[in-house]
Motif scaffolding. Structure first.
Motif, mmCIF file in Angstrom:
data_model
loop_
_atom_site.group_PDB
_atom_site.id
_atom_site.type_symbol
_atom_site.label_atom_id
_atom_site.label_comp_id
_atom_site.label_asym_id
_atom_site.label_seq_id
_atom_site.Cartn_x
_atom_site.Cartn_y
_atom_site.Cartn_z
ATOM 1 N N MET A 110 0.855 -1.189 0.000
ATOM 2 C CA MET A 110 0.000 0.000 0.000
ATOM 3 C C MET A 110 0.889 1.237 0.000
ATOM 4 S SD MET A 110 -2.986 1.150 2.686
ATOM 5 C CE MET A 110 -4.276 0.134 1.947
ATOM 6 N N LYS A 111 0.572 2.165 -0.890
ATOM 7 C CA LYS A 111 1.339 3.405 -0.983
ATOM 8 C C LYS A 111 0.487 4.585 -0.550
ATOM 9 C CE LYS A 111 4.286 1.643 -4.685
ATOM 10 N NZ LYS A 111 4.794 1.846 -6.063
ATOM 11 N N GLY A 112 1.152 5.577 0.045
ATOM 12 C CA GLY A 112 0.463 6.787 0.444
ATOM 13 C C GLY A 112 0.199 7.683 -0.745
ATOM 14 N N ARG A 113 -0.445 8.795 -0.491
ATOM 15 C CA ARG A 113 -0.756 9.722 -1.581
ATOM 16 C C ARG A 113 0.497 10.358 -2.173
ATOM 17 N NH1 ARG A 113 -5.356 10.977 2.131
ATOM 18 N NH2 ARG A 113 -7.117 9.808 1.273
ATOM 19 N N ASP A 114 1.622 10.237 -1.469
ATOM 20 C CA ASP A 114 2.896 10.727 -1.995
ATOM 21 C C ASP A 114 3.614 9.675 -2.822
ATOM 22 O OD1 ASP A 114 3.599 8.947 -0.037
ATOM 23 O OD2 ASP A 114 4.833 10.335 1.126
ATOM 24 N N GLY A 115 2.999 8.502 -2.978
ATOM 25 C CA GLY A 115 3.584 7.440 -3.779
ATOM 26 C C GLY A 115 4.580 6.564 -3.045
ATOM 27 N N GLN A 116 4.814 6.857 -1.761
ATOM 28 C CA GLN A 116 5.774 6.085 -0.990
ATOM 29 C C GLN A 116 5.095 4.918 -0.269
ATOM 30 O OE1 GLN A 116 9.197 6.799 -1.045
ATOM 31 N NE2 GLN A 116 8.445 8.137 -2.683
ATOM 32 N N SER A 117 5.803 3.798 -0.201
ATOM 33 C CA SER A 117 5.281 2.627 0.494
ATOM 34 C C SER A 117 5.132 2.947 1.980
ATOM 35 C CB SER A 117 6.219 1.441 0.304
ATOM 36 O OG SER A 117 5.707 0.286 0.938
ATOM 37 N N ILE A 118 3.992 2.591 2.541
ATOM 38 C CA ILE A 118 3.721 2.888 3.955
ATOM 39 C C ILE A 118 4.220 1.769 4.863
ATOM 40 C CG2 ILE A 118 1.929 3.316 5.670
ATOM 41 C CD1 ILE A 118 0.192 4.457 3.429
ATOM 42 N N PHE A 119 3.889 0.536 4.521
ATOM 43 C CA PHE A 119 4.171 -0.608 5.383
ATOM 44 C C PHE A 119 5.311 -1.474 4.864
ATOM 45 C CE2 PHE A 119 -0.363 0.397 5.415
ATOM 46 C CZ PHE A 119 -0.630 0.560 6.776
ATOM 47 N N GLY A 120 5.876 -1.122 3.699
ATOM 48 C CA GLY A 120 6.737 -2.060 3.017
ATOM 49 C C GLY A 120 5.889 -3.127 2.355
ATOM 50 N N ALA A 121 6.505 -3.989 1.588
ATOM 51 C CA ALA A 121 5.748 -4.975 0.808
ATOM 52 C C ALA A 121 5.861 -6.370 1.390
ATOM 53 C CB ALA A 121 6.240 -4.984 -0.635
ATOM 54 N N ILE A 122 4.759 -7.096 1.325
ATOM 55 C CA ILE A 122 4.770 -8.543 1.532
ATOM 56 C C ILE A 122 5.158 -9.165 0.194
ATOM 57 C CG2 ILE A 122 3.360 -10.582 2.014
ATOM 58 C CD1 ILE A 122 1.565 -8.771 3.740
ATOM 59 N N GLU A 123 6.223 -9.945 0.168
ATOM 60 C CA GLU A 123 6.687 -10.595 -1.066
ATOM 61 C C GLU A 123 7.001 -12.050 -0.739
ATOM 62 O OE1 GLU A 123 8.952 -8.097 -4.046
ATOM 63 O OE2 GLU A 123 9.698 -7.241 -2.175
ATOM 64 N N GLN A 124 6.130 -12.943 -1.187
ATOM 65 C CA GLN A 124 6.263 -14.354 -0.819
ATOM 66 C C GLN A 124 6.225 -15.260 -2.038
ATOM 67 O OE1 GLN A 124 2.904 -14.075 2.249
ATOM 68 N NE2 GLN A 124 4.368 -15.455 3.252
ATOM 69 N N GLU A 125 6.867 -16.406 -1.896
ATOM 70 C CA GLU A 125 6.857 -17.450 -2.914
ATOM 71 C C GLU A 125 6.139 -18.669 -2.347
ATOM 72 O OE1 GLU A 125 9.889 -20.173 -5.654
ATOM 73 O OE2 GLU A 125 10.684 -18.667 -4.269
ATOM 74 N N ILE A 126 5.386 -19.362 -3.203
ATOM 75 C CA ILE A 126 4.729 -20.610 -2.819
ATOM 76 C C ILE A 126 5.744 -21.738 -2.973
ATOM 77 C CG2 ILE A 126 2.765 -22.129 -3.172
ATOM 78 C CD1 ILE A 126 2.036 -19.249 -2.370
ATOM 79 N N VAL A 127 5.978 -22.474 -1.888
ATOM 80 C CA VAL A 127 7.042 -23.478 -1.866
ATOM 81 C C VAL A 127 6.457 -24.811 -1.402
ATOM 82 C CG1 VAL A 127 9.212 -24.149 -0.750
ATOM 83 C CG2 VAL A 127 8.824 -21.761 -1.422
ATOM 84 N N ALA A 128 6.908 -25.901 -2.028
ATOM 85 C CA ALA A 128 6.453 -27.235 -1.644
ATOM 86 C C ALA A 128 7.092 -27.656 -0.328
ATOM 87 C CB ALA A 128 6.789 -28.236 -2.732
ATOM 88 N N ALA A 129 6.308 -28.259 0.548
ATOM 89 C CA ALA A 129 6.852 -28.761 1.803
ATOM 90 C C ALA A 129 7.853 -29.871 1.521
ATOM 91 C CB ALA A 129 5.717 -29.296 2.669
ATOM 92 N N ALA A 130 8.929 -29.893 2.276
ATOM 93 C CA ALA A 130 9.975 -30.892 2.056
ATOM 94 C C ALA A 130 9.437 -32.264 2.409
ATOM 95 C CB ALA A 130 11.184 -30.584 2.944
#
Length: 336
Positions: free
Chosen positions: A316-336
């Motif tokens: 989510m970015k503020g009205r100034d275009g800057q990220s407010i919370f930082g990003a969640i960035e995840q990969e789907i991974v198979a359980a070992a």
């Protein structure tokens, strides 16, 4: 102010204060080691953290270092409570209409909510580990708040005063495990694995006028495998504000500091064209909604759920275009 928890080899990590632009951070050592400590003694400890936050933003913090979201755990790596609501009735109506199921009339006045697992909450860059693709892996972009103590029977207005921090969430759902669980009449367990949260949690003053009436009036961005699939307005179609969600939770019990309450999947209503056709210009915050849209338009879903190796980014970015919370960035991974 903005707060995060760095990995340090322990279950609960180390509290850090993060600059407004998310560029630098500073350990909160000497004030509090863990975020839960701050929530337990908010009136005494939060002003001290605010002073450190101000010093960090003005370049006066002596031991500042570059902020790295990859080192983050969830702001609260394990919480006393994680309760997820459904504040967006459009989400309920859309998903149920696609399977010819009526929405209970009570949903218009009383939010749906379930009690999720809170003993392990994922960091923003931790993988989503799943045993089988055929379980129907779905992301869920949400807003969440962290509370202080809220007494049993509090009104929505009183409950709203209990909000301490706001953050983003990826509430993963294994959609194909949902029907057999609900058929038992006892709710979600296996179909709701660990939820992930944004790198930082922020105080309400950092949101400015975007925080109004217990709602966060900014678009929530979701990108699946690098393609933007949702830019959903978080405030516009939120039928129950966070005060109402918290009041629902504490109707019959006290809610204690360190409880996390989710909004449910952020969802916007369809726009009807001149020919009567429906369109969802803001996209979607979970694949189940996309499949419901396809069912309503074409009679069947055509979008598959996530596969191993897929990625999801929520920001989510503020009205100034800057990220407010930082990003969640995840990969789907198979359980070992």
């Amino acid at each position: 102010m903005k707060l995060a928890t760095y990995k340090d080899g322990s279950r609960d990590g180390q509290l850090v204060v993060v600059s407004r632009d998310l560029s630098t951070a500073h350990y909160a050592t000497g004030i509090a080691a863990r975020l839960q400590q701050v929530l337990d003694d908010w009136n005494f400890l939060s002003p001290q953290l605010q002073d450190l936050f101000d010093a960090l933003n003005h370049g006066r913090a002596r031991h500042a270092f570059p902020f790295d979201p990859a080192r983050c755990m969830a702001p609260l790596p394990r919480a006393f409570q994680w309760a997820d609501g459904t504040a967006y009735l459009n989400h309920v109506e859309l998903v149920r209409s696609a399977r010819n199921s009526e929405v209970p009339a009570s949903c218009a006045t009383d939010p749906l909510m379930y009690q999720g697992a809170s003993d392990e909450l994922l960091g923003p860059c931790d993988p989503v580990v799943v045993a089988r693709e055929e379980w129907g892996i779905d992301f869920g972009a949400e807003i969440a708040v962290v509370t202080g103590d809220v007494r049993m029977g509090a009104s929505p207005e009183q409950a709203l005063d209990g909000v301490r921090l706001v953050m983003l969430a990826n509430e993963v759902t294994l959609r194909n495990l949902v029907p057999p669980e609900l058929d038992k009449g006892f709710g979600f367990v296996q179909s709701k694995p660990a939820t992930a949260f944004s790198p930082v949690a922020v105080t309400l003053d950092e949101l400015g006028d975007a925080w109004q009436g217990g709602r966060l009036h900014l678009p929530l961005h979701s990108s699946w495998n690098g393609r933007k699939v949702g830019i959903c307005e978080a405030g516009a179609d939120m039928d129950f504000h966070f005060g109402e969600l918290i009041a629902h939770l504490c109707k019959t019990r006290n809610v204690r500091a360190g409880s996390i309450v989710g909004s449910g999947t952020v969802s916007n209503k369809a726009v009807q064209g001149s020919g009567g056709s429906m369109d969802w210009p803001k996209g979607y915050s979970c694949i189940a909604e996309k499949r419901a849209m396809e069912t309503l338009l074409d009679g069947r879903p055509s979008t598959a759920f996530m596969k191993f190796g897929d990625t999801i980014r929520i920001e989510m970015k503020g009205r100034d275009g800057q990220s407010i919370f930082g990003a969640i960035e995840q990969e789907i991974v198979a359980a070992a």
